[in-house]
Design a protein around this motif. Structure first.
Motif, short mmCIF file in Angstrom:
data_model
loop_
_atom_site.label_atom_id
_atom_site.label_comp_id
_atom_site.label_asym_id
_atom_site.label_seq_id
_atom_site.Cartn_x
_atom_site.Cartn_y
_atom_site.Cartn_z
N LEU A 194 49.70 35.37 8.39
CA LEU A 194 49.27 35.74 9.74
C LEU A 194 49.80 37.13 10.12
O LEU A 194 49.09 37.92 10.73
CB LEU A 194 49.77 34.71 10.75
N ASP A 195 51.04 37.40 9.75
CA ASP A 195 51.59 38.73 10.02
C ASP A 195 50.80 39.81 9.30
O ASP A 195 50.48 40.86 9.87
CB ASP A 195 53.05 38.77 9.58
N SER A 196 50.45 39.54 8.04
CA SER A 196 49.66 40.50 7.27
C SER A 196 48.29 40.73 7.91
O SER A 196 47.83 41.88 8.02
CB SER A 196 49.50 39.99 5.83
N GLU A 197 47.65 39.64 8.36
CA GLU A 197 46.33 39.77 8.97
C GLU A 197 46.41 40.53 10.29
O GLU A 197 45.53 41.34 10.61
CB GLU A 197 45.71 38.39 9.20
N LEU A 198 47.46 40.30 11.07
CA LEU A 198 47.63 41.03 12.33
C LEU A 198 47.75 42.53 12.08
O LEU A 198 47.18 43.34 12.82
CB LEU A 198 48.86 40.51 13.07
N ARG A 199 48.48 42.89 11.06
CA ARG A 199 48.66 44.32 10.76
C ARG A 199 47.34 44.95 10.31
O ARG A 199 47.03 46.10 10.66
CB ARG A 199 49.76 44.50 9.72
N LYS A 200 46.58 44.20 9.54
CA LYS A 200 45.27 44.72 9.11
C LYS A 200 44.31 44.83 10.29
O LYS A 200 43.54 45.79 10.39
CB LYS A 200 44.69 43.81 8.03
N LEU A 201 44.36 43.85 11.19
CA LEU A 201 43.52 43.91 12.38
C LEU A 201 43.90 45.09 13.28
O LEU A 201 43.04 45.72 13.89
CB LEU A 201 43.63 42.60 13.17
N ALA A 202 45.21 45.39 13.34
CA ALA A 202 45.65 46.53 14.14
C ALA A 202 45.06 47.82 13.60
O ALA A 202 44.58 48.68 14.35
CB ALA A 202 47.18 46.59 14.14
N ASP A 203 45.08 47.98 12.26
CA ASP A 203 44.49 49.18 11.65
C ASP A 203 42.98 49.21 11.86
O ASP A 203 42.40 50.27 12.13
CB ASP A 203 44.81 49.22 10.16
N TYR A 204 42.36 48.03 11.72
CA TYR A 204 40.90 47.93 11.83
C TYR A 204 40.43 48.28 13.25
O TYR A 204 39.45 49.00 13.43
CB TYR A 204 40.49 46.50 11.47
N ALA A 205 41.15 47.77 14.26
CA ALA A 205 40.73 47.99 15.64
C ALA A 205 41.07 49.39 16.14
O ALA A 205 40.44 49.88 17.09
CB ALA A 205 41.38 46.95 16.55
N ALA A 206 42.05 50.03 15.52
CA ALA A 206 42.42 51.41 15.85
C ALA A 206 42.65 51.61 17.35
O ALA A 206 42.13 52.52 17.98
CB ALA A 206 41.33 52.38 15.36
N GLY A 207 43.43 50.71 17.95
CA GLY A 207 43.83 50.88 19.34
C GLY A 207 43.03 50.10 20.36
O GLY A 207 43.48 49.92 21.50
#
Length: 348
Positions: free
Chosen positions: A185-198
């Motif tokens: 879940l932590d890994s997915e959250l970090r990827k989603l943060a990069d994907y959403a770009a703010g």
């Protein structure tokens, strides 16, 4: 870490992710000190109290303190975590090994040098009271990391810590997909943060980024289990195109897949009574799907699974040392894994 030393940390519990984060934090703080890296030692569960004492009694090298991490020792002394190397291996019980050695540990803790901090790390539950009673007052830091039951709340808190905004539908979707695997879940959250770009992360983002990868990952593992190289390679290349790295796939998905097959194969050889006494979840298998794992494992013999893990370990080493190109090497290994593997030939 503000103490001058002689401090004992006892970190335990079923939340392996939270516990291991605390371990990483302690290591980082130690490494930030002058000569910190040279004054950090790590020991495993087979460590004896004599070996622990030898490591902890060493005078710090060009520094004021040193830190010794010991993982799994307390579990071994309590009769858990003794290495199991086959059904014919004689089993050591707690009464065989624990009382004298455990008492040696309790006797040593008051004599821990002021220049050493000792970190005892344990999986699962633990009664720390005898240890705390043996440690001088003010020199013990005990922290339990219980299993996380409210996963959506954990996702919300973790998202705030990382600095990613999720709407409530995205929180629920991600929590349902990740289950209790907090590391994932932590890994997915970090990827989603990069994907959403703010911008705010939505449920659609979670489905596009996480679910699509989940489908391909299962296709990859099913292809490996069925020895269908074409299916496994298609899924692998799709995952590459989604930004997955060979290193992540190797360590997070493929190697654990073969370890689970190994565990499932051993379970299939046990009697029903023996299986009833085993904590399936603690072995890394979902009790609801253990039957499927045993069916898949039946297509492999033990030597073949051991050889598969050896191949993956060697590939991991080669990638980390830069000896090979990760993507083509992983593809080649997939092809090898989908063929029947002979045991490695002993060196002459």
């Amino acid at each position: 870490m503000n103490s001058p030393g002689g401090y004992v940390y006892i970190l335990y519990g079923e939340d392996a992710f939270g516990r291991d984060e605390a371990v990483v934090t302690l290591k980082e703080r130690m490494r930030s000190l002058p000569a910190g890296e040279h004054n950090l030692s790590e020991l495993g569960p087979e460590t004896t109290v004599a070996a622990l004492r030898q490591a902890a009694d060493v005078v710090p090298f060009l520094a004021d303190r040193r830190m010794v991490f010991v993982r799994g020792l307390l579990g071994r002394l309590a009769g858990r975590g003794v290495a199991r190397r086959g059904r014919q291996t004689a089993r050591k019980t707690a009464s065989d090994i624990a009382p004298d050695e455990y008492q040696l540990l309790l006797d040593y803790l008051p004599d821990l040098p002021q220049t050493t901090s000792l970190v005892l790390v344990e999986d699962g539950r633990l009664n720390p009271e005898p240890l705390v009673a043996a440690i001088p007052r003010g020199r013990a830091a005990v922290r339990e990391y219980p299993r996380v039951l409210d996963v959506p709340r954990w996702v919300r808190d973790r998202a705030r810590l990382i600095g990613v905004d999720l709407d409530e539908a995205a929180v629920r979707e991600l929590a349902s997909l990740g289950g209790s695997d907090l590391r994932r879940l932590d890994s997915e959250l970090r990827k989603l943060a990069d994907y959403a770009a703010g911008r705010n992360v939505t449920r659609a983002d979670v489905r596009e980024l996480v679910v699509g990868r989940e489908v391909q990952t299962w296709a990859l593992l099913d292809g490996l289990a069925a020895r269908q190289a074409d299916k496994a390679l298609r899924a692998l290349r799709a995952l590459f195109s989604q930004g997955e790295s060979p290193e992540a796939l190797l360590g997070r998905d493929i190697a654990p897949h073969y370890r689970r097959l190994m565990v499932a194969r051993e379970l299939s050889l046990a009697s029903r009574e023996e299986r009833a006494r085993v904590d399936i979840a603690a072995l890394g298998l979902n009790p609801a799907t253990v039957g499927k794992w045993m069916e898949q494992a039946a297509a492999f013999d033990r030597n073949e699974l051991e050889r598969a893990l050896e191949l993956l370990l060697e590939l991991d080493r080669q990638i980390k040392t830069g000896e090979t190109s990760p993507e083509p090497s992983l593809e080649l290994t997939i092809v090898q894994l989908c063929n029947r593997l002979a045991a490695a030939t002993p060196a002459a």
